[in-house]
Design a protein around this motif. Structure first.
Motif, mmCIF file in Angstrom:
data_model
loop_
_atom_site.group_PDB
_atom_site.id
_atom_site.type_symbol
_atom_site.label_atom_id
_atom_site.label_comp_id
_atom_site.label_asym_id
_atom_site.label_seq_id
_atom_site.Cartn_x
_atom_site.Cartn_y
_atom_site.Cartn_z
ATOM 1 N N ASP A 118 0.865 -1.185 0.000
ATOM 2 C CA ASP A 118 0.000 0.000 0.000
ATOM 3 C C ASP A 118 0.898 1.231 0.000
ATOM 4 N N LEU A 119 0.938 1.953 -1.093
ATOM 5 C CA LEU A 119 1.843 3.086 -1.236
ATOM 6 C C LEU A 119 1.536 4.197 -0.234
ATOM 7 N N ASP A 120 0.278 4.511 -0.018
ATOM 8 C CA ASP A 120 -0.074 5.564 0.935
ATOM 9 C C ASP A 120 0.382 5.199 2.342
ATOM 10 N N GLY A 137 3.107 7.997 -11.320
ATOM 11 C CA GLY A 137 1.690 7.644 -11.305
ATOM 12 C C GLY A 137 1.222 7.422 -9.889
ATOM 13 N N LYS A 138 0.406 6.385 -9.714
ATOM 14 C CA LYS A 138 -0.108 6.036 -8.388
ATOM 15 C C LYS A 138 0.542 4.769 -7.860
ATOM 16 N N LEU A 174 9.692 3.400 -3.427
ATOM 17 C CA LEU A 174 8.583 2.571 -2.931
ATOM 18 C C LEU A 174 7.688 2.277 -4.119
ATOM 19 N N ASN A 175 7.348 1.012 -4.341
ATOM 20 C CA ASN A 175 6.450 0.726 -5.459
ATOM 21 C C ASN A 175 5.523 -0.436 -5.157
ATOM 22 N N THR A 176 4.413 -0.453 -5.890
ATOM 23 C CA THR A 176 3.432 -1.536 -5.781
ATOM 24 C C THR A 176 3.335 -2.310 -7.098
ATOM 25 N N TRP A 177 4.363 -2.202 -7.959
ATOM 26 C CA TRP A 177 4.308 -2.808 -9.284
ATOM 27 C C TRP A 177 4.019 -4.312 -9.238
ATOM 28 N N TYR A 178 4.588 -5.032 -8.292
ATOM 29 C CA TYR A 178 4.365 -6.479 -8.187
ATOM 30 C C TYR A 178 3.763 -6.871 -6.841
ATOM 31 N N SER A 179 3.421 -5.884 -6.033
ATOM 32 C CA SER A 179 3.087 -6.201 -4.643
ATOM 33 C C SER A 179 1.816 -5.540 -4.110
ATOM 34 N N LYS A 180 1.039 -4.885 -4.960
ATOM 35 C CA LYS A 180 -0.154 -4.192 -4.470
ATOM 36 C C LYS A 180 -1.054 -5.162 -3.718
#
Length: 162
Positions: free
Chosen positions: A21-23, A42-43, A59-65
């Motif tokens: 969770d990026l936020d 982006g988001k 920090l990224n959610t590319w493979y982990s959202k």
């Protein structure tokens, strides 16, 4: 080949973490620890730094959202270590964590450094530390560095703020 030594000026430039969770990750690294947001991709990704560098942490959610944390008993990153310039700066970080009731998993005096340990919201290990001046590092009789793990005097550390 075996005589090669990496140059002494070599540094580890940044880390890039997969987060669920990026936020939530930004709330920890930016809002609690105090890193500045440099840019968003982006988001799905954010790049943060101290002092205006292009980024110390990605920090990224590319493979982990929305993914669960990585298992504790698996190969991977043990912790990210964030080096503070002074003992007082580490004390301020500790006070911010305590004031936010953020769980600390450990606190150690290693002779060469003093460290606070915790986990980020994705259970990535984080070490917040400062290094003592080199001339204060404990040495063994053969001249090599003597590191150890003793309990850290948290009250003494917090006394740096007064």
């Amino acid at each position: 080949m075996s005589d090669y030594t990496i140059p002494a000026q070599t540094r580890i430039g940044h880390i890039h973490l997969k987060v669920a969770d990026l936020d939530r990750a930004l709330a920890f690294y930016r809002d609690l620890l105090g890193f500045s947001l440099v840019t968003m991709y982006g988001k799905e990704a954010a790049f943060i730094s101290a002092g205006g560098y292009h980024h110390h942490i990605g920090l990224n959610t590319w493979y982990s959202k929305d993914a669960p944390p990585a298992p504790t008993r698996a190969a991977g990153l043990f912790h990210t270590a964030i080096l503070y310039p002074t003992r007082r700066d580490l004390a301020v970080a500790l006070k911010r964590l305590l004031d936010a009731n953020y769980p600390i998993t450990g606190a150690s005096d290693h002779g060469v450094s003093e460290a606070i340990y915790l986990n980020d919201p994705d259970r990535n290990g984080v070490e917040l530390y400062w290094d003592r001046p080199r001339d204060e590092w404990p040495l063994k009789s053969d001249g090599s560095i003597e590191m150890f793990t003793h309990p850290l005097d948290l009250e003494g550390l917090l006394g740096e703020i007064d």
